[in-house]
Design a protein around this motif. Sequence first.
Motif, mmCIF file in Angstrom:
data_model
loop_
_atom_site.group_PDB
_atom_site.id
_atom_site.type_symbol
_atom_site.label_atom_id
_atom_site.label_comp_id
_atom_site.label_asym_id
_atom_site.label_seq_id
_atom_site.Cartn_x
_atom_site.Cartn_y
_atom_site.Cartn_z
ATOM 1 N N VAL A 29 0.846 -1.195 0.000
ATOM 2 C CA VAL A 29 0.000 0.000 0.000
ATOM 3 C C VAL A 29 0.885 1.250 0.000
ATOM 4 C CG1 VAL A 29 -1.775 1.296 1.244
ATOM 5 C CG2 VAL A 29 -1.836 -1.213 1.210
ATOM 6 N N VAL A 30 0.624 2.147 -0.943
ATOM 7 C CA VAL A 30 1.370 3.408 -1.019
ATOM 8 C C VAL A 30 0.374 4.564 -1.085
ATOM 9 C CG1 VAL A 30 3.413 2.420 -2.125
ATOM 10 C CG2 VAL A 30 1.516 3.249 -3.546
ATOM 11 N N GLU A 51 8.336 5.922 3.843
ATOM 12 C CA GLU A 51 8.659 5.180 2.613
ATOM 13 C C GLU A 51 7.409 4.840 1.805
ATOM 14 O OE1 GLU A 51 9.018 4.154 5.670
ATOM 15 O OE2 GLU A 51 8.144 2.153 5.905
ATOM 16 N N ALA A 52 6.222 5.017 2.390
ATOM 17 C CA ALA A 52 4.979 4.719 1.665
ATOM 18 C C ALA A 52 4.314 6.000 1.158
ATOM 19 C CB ALA A 52 4.008 3.965 2.567
ATOM 20 N N PHE A 53 5.018 7.127 1.285
ATOM 21 C CA PHE A 53 4.428 8.420 0.911
ATOM 22 C C PHE A 53 5.137 8.976 -0.330
ATOM 23 C CE2 PHE A 53 4.313 13.062 1.074
ATOM 24 C CZ PHE A 53 2.978 13.323 1.360
ATOM 25 N N TYR A 54 4.378 9.249 -1.379
ATOM 26 C CA TYR A 54 4.934 9.818 -2.607
ATOM 27 C C TYR A 54 4.297 11.176 -2.880
ATOM 28 C CZ TYR A 54 6.981 5.247 -3.399
ATOM 29 O OH TYR A 54 7.703 4.092 -3.261
ATOM 30 N N GLN A 55 5.116 12.200 -2.871
ATOM 31 C CA GLN A 55 4.611 13.542 -3.156
ATOM 32 C C GLN A 55 4.603 13.736 -4.682
ATOM 33 O OE1 GLN A 55 2.725 16.252 -3.122
ATOM 34 N NE2 GLN A 55 3.434 16.492 -0.995
ATOM 35 N N MET A 56 3.431 13.947 -5.251
ATOM 36 C CA MET A 56 3.300 14.085 -6.700
ATOM 37 C C MET A 56 3.176 15.544 -7.133
ATOM 38 S SD MET A 56 3.390 11.153 -8.333
ATOM 39 C CE MET A 56 4.584 10.375 -7.278
ATOM 40 N N GLY A 57 3.197 16.446 -6.151
ATOM 41 C CA GLY A 57 3.148 17.855 -6.513
ATOM 42 C C GLY A 57 1.778 18.282 -7.014
ATOM 43 N N MET A 63 -0.748 12.435 -11.364
ATOM 44 C CA MET A 63 -0.875 11.640 -10.135
ATOM 45 C C MET A 63 -1.825 10.455 -10.331
ATOM 46 S SD MET A 63 -1.719 12.893 -6.260
ATOM 47 C CE MET A 63 -3.210 13.827 -6.583
ATOM 48 N N VAL A 66 -0.101 7.854 -12.597
ATOM 49 C CA VAL A 66 1.005 7.213 -11.877
ATOM 50 C C VAL A 66 0.415 6.110 -10.984
ATOM 51 C CG1 VAL A 66 2.730 7.525 -10.058
ATOM 52 C CG2 VAL A 66 2.612 9.160 -11.948
ATOM 53 N N SER B 121 2.834 8.940 -17.672
ATOM 54 C CA SER B 121 2.554 8.953 -16.234
ATOM 55 C C SER B 121 2.414 7.531 -15.699
ATOM 56 C CB SER B 121 1.265 9.717 -15.943
ATOM 57 O OG SER B 121 1.347 11.041 -16.398
ATOM 58 N N ALA B 122 1.717 6.684 -16.439
ATOM 59 C CA ALA B 122 1.576 5.286 -16.007
ATOM 60 C C ALA B 122 2.949 4.629 -15.957
ATOM 61 C CB ALA B 122 0.646 4.534 -16.949
ATOM 62 N N GLY B 123 3.800 4.969 -16.925
ATOM 63 C CA GLY B 123 5.164 4.441 -16.929
ATOM 64 C C GLY B 123 5.944 4.898 -15.704
ATOM 65 N N VAL B 124 5.721 6.137 -15.293
ATOM 66 C CA VAL B 124 6.351 6.651 -14.071
ATOM 67 C C VAL B 124 5.905 5.790 -12.882
ATOM 68 C CG1 VAL B 124 6.383 8.595 -12.444
ATOM 69 C CG2 VAL B 124 6.663 9.026 -14.895
ATOM 70 N N GLY B 125 4.608 5.480 -12.842
ATOM 71 C CA GLY B 125 4.085 4.637 -11.756
ATOM 72 C C GLY B 125 4.718 3.255 -11.757
ATOM 73 N N MET B 126 4.869 2.658 -12.937
ATOM 74 C CA MET B 126 5.490 1.323 -13.026
ATOM 75 C C MET B 126 6.955 1.381 -12.590
ATOM 76 S SD MET B 126 3.990 -0.099 -16.630
ATOM 77 C CE MET B 126 2.220 -0.094 -16.960
ATOM 78 N N ARG B 132 10.408 0.339 -5.748
ATOM 79 C CA ARG B 132 9.896 0.006 -4.414
ATOM 80 C C ARG B 132 9.950 -1.493 -4.151
ATOM 81 N NH1 ARG B 132 7.041 2.089 -0.322
ATOM 82 N NH2 ARG B 132 5.686 0.677 0.815
ATOM 83 N N ILE B 159 8.073 14.590 -12.401
ATOM 84 C CA ILE B 159 8.062 13.603 -11.319
ATOM 85 C C ILE B 159 9.081 12.485 -11.585
ATOM 86 C CG2 ILE B 159 6.616 11.875 -10.169
ATOM 87 C CD1 ILE B 159 6.056 14.741 -9.265
ATOM 88 N N TYR B 163 12.015 11.503 -8.873
ATOM 89 C CA TYR B 163 12.204 10.187 -8.258
ATOM 90 C C TYR B 163 13.339 9.380 -8.902
ATOM 91 C CZ TYR B 163 8.314 11.002 -5.153
ATOM 92 O OH TYR B 163 7.518 11.523 -4.158
#
Lengths: 315, 301
Positions: A29-30, A51-57, A63, A66, B121-126, B132, B159, B163
Amino acid sequence: MTTTIGKVESMRSVFGKKLAEITQSDSMVVTLDGDLGNSTRLATIEKEVPEAFYQMGIAEQNMICVAAGMASVGLQPWVCSFATFLTKRTYDQLVVSIDQTMANVKLCGAYSGLLTSNTGKTHHSLDDIGLMTMLPNMTVIAPGDANETRAAMEAMYNYNGPVYIRLTRAEDIPNFTTDQSFTIGQGKVLEEGTDVAIITTGSMTYQVIKAVKILKNKGLSLYVLHLPTLKPIDSEAIIKAAKQTNYVFTVEEHYIRGGLGSIVAELLSEEYPTTVIRIGVQNEYSECGKNESLLDKHGLTPEKISGRIISKVYN
Amino acid sequence: MSKQLITIATEIRKGIVETVYRKQQGHLGGPLSVTDILTALYFHEMKVDPKNPGWEERDRFILSKGHSGIAQYVTLAKKGYFPEEELLTFDDLGTRLQAHPDMTKLPCLDFSTGSLGQGLSAGVGMAIAAKRLDKNFYTYVVIGDGESQEGQIWEAVNIAQKYNLDNLIGILDLNGLQQFGWTVSDEEQSEDKRVRRAPEQRALEKWQGFGWQTFEVDGHNFNQLLSALQSARTDKNGLPKMIIAHTVKGKGVSFMENQYEWHSKSPTNKEYEQAMDELNSILLSFKSKQRQNTSIEVKPS
């Protein structure tokens, strides 16, 4: 059943705490923030489970996608922003990347409705129930108090698929639900009476509980159905409420078009034709103002709600 | 047994033209411009297994310019993910081969696209998820130059840099045209009045300016493509990678090349025959060159 009123817990504070618990117990879970974590209380996760927190701005469209990409690899992302930005600003992304792919993403719309700390119409979310229930694969939840928020979040965590939860910033709602578990799609009957059915959701249920006291003094027998899930809707409970009473009212902190009122009216028109009186925000934009003034202006205080019902019933 | 990438790419182009001609629907210009990129990825670069499409360690691929889906379908069929006969179901009601890639229908697709600007964006998520979960797979995303007009692309760019996603490799299919685009000035106007342009300028500087590591290649030259892809994969320097691939819309069929109308148009019988003749002659001429000098080796598929 008579409603018992418990202690006041802030919904957003419970949201942050519960999500921190979930992220602590499950590394899949993130959480994703759109630069509002200190308001929405997603900040609790940054503090307790960094470590489970992502700031997407300040970039909501990115977001959302992602989160969808993360979900495709097996993570369970919880995305949080103000309800108005999370839904309207990203609607195509929600459709294409989340709903059409059935991504296991949890969408948390904080500061929904009118009560947004006096920020006015740009920050009010009065159409999110309509937008989100329109999506074929989406589940939509609007808990009524902090206790129910906690239970609903546990149910969301255990459910595989996209869910939108609509949260209020109001901090004066005491716990009136006591259930430790939450069943998605199930309504709760808070009062069983025979004259008037009031069907409510989210932050308005507590206002209705207060209105009921006024109405009981006027000699009315009330049936109160609280619907914390708007999709899938508890059709059976709505039909039952209509069958047992002479009038059906709906109350929501949302436009009367597209929200709970529309859902109830659409369902009853086909299944048990009944006049449905929808109490909520009319066809207009809101403005800034203190919580109490805003609720009063839009007819959502216990006095205004009960007044509307009395004038209809005794007219 | 090893195959030549040019042969494979030309066969894929034939499959694209054949499918769009037979179905009398679909896109041609973009699919033909991205074909060599897809060939390089699926037949050389990416760690994938057609017999096990859900393999967790596989490299991920997103065709963000989803309207070129037919090119991906033909590539996947040639790679052995499904029988080539299924291509003839393209765009039909109930098909797994939707007009735009749909991961819920065709499981060997890593993501669904069709509304431009979302795939990166989906690629960024992957890529974040891979880091992780300590997984070594790479995420490849192909975007278009017209698509880069979407603001969301530049949200994703920020983003990815933030990261340190050096496991994310983008490829810009820069063919200079889009569905309709803009008229060009009199000075720029060629003899062909149908020429219209996409405004993408200084792509390299833009991507560099956002903190990405960039490569600039001829998107129809396999030596350049493979070399850039290899560097992008091996430079573990914390920077996301963007390969700017200069391509020709409608590549491989003379009368479709650089013509915006062929963005989505179905060939007539005569056009189909000419297109196939031209692609067959590329195959023939390449085979004669191959006898003289074989330089590009391909991993067994």
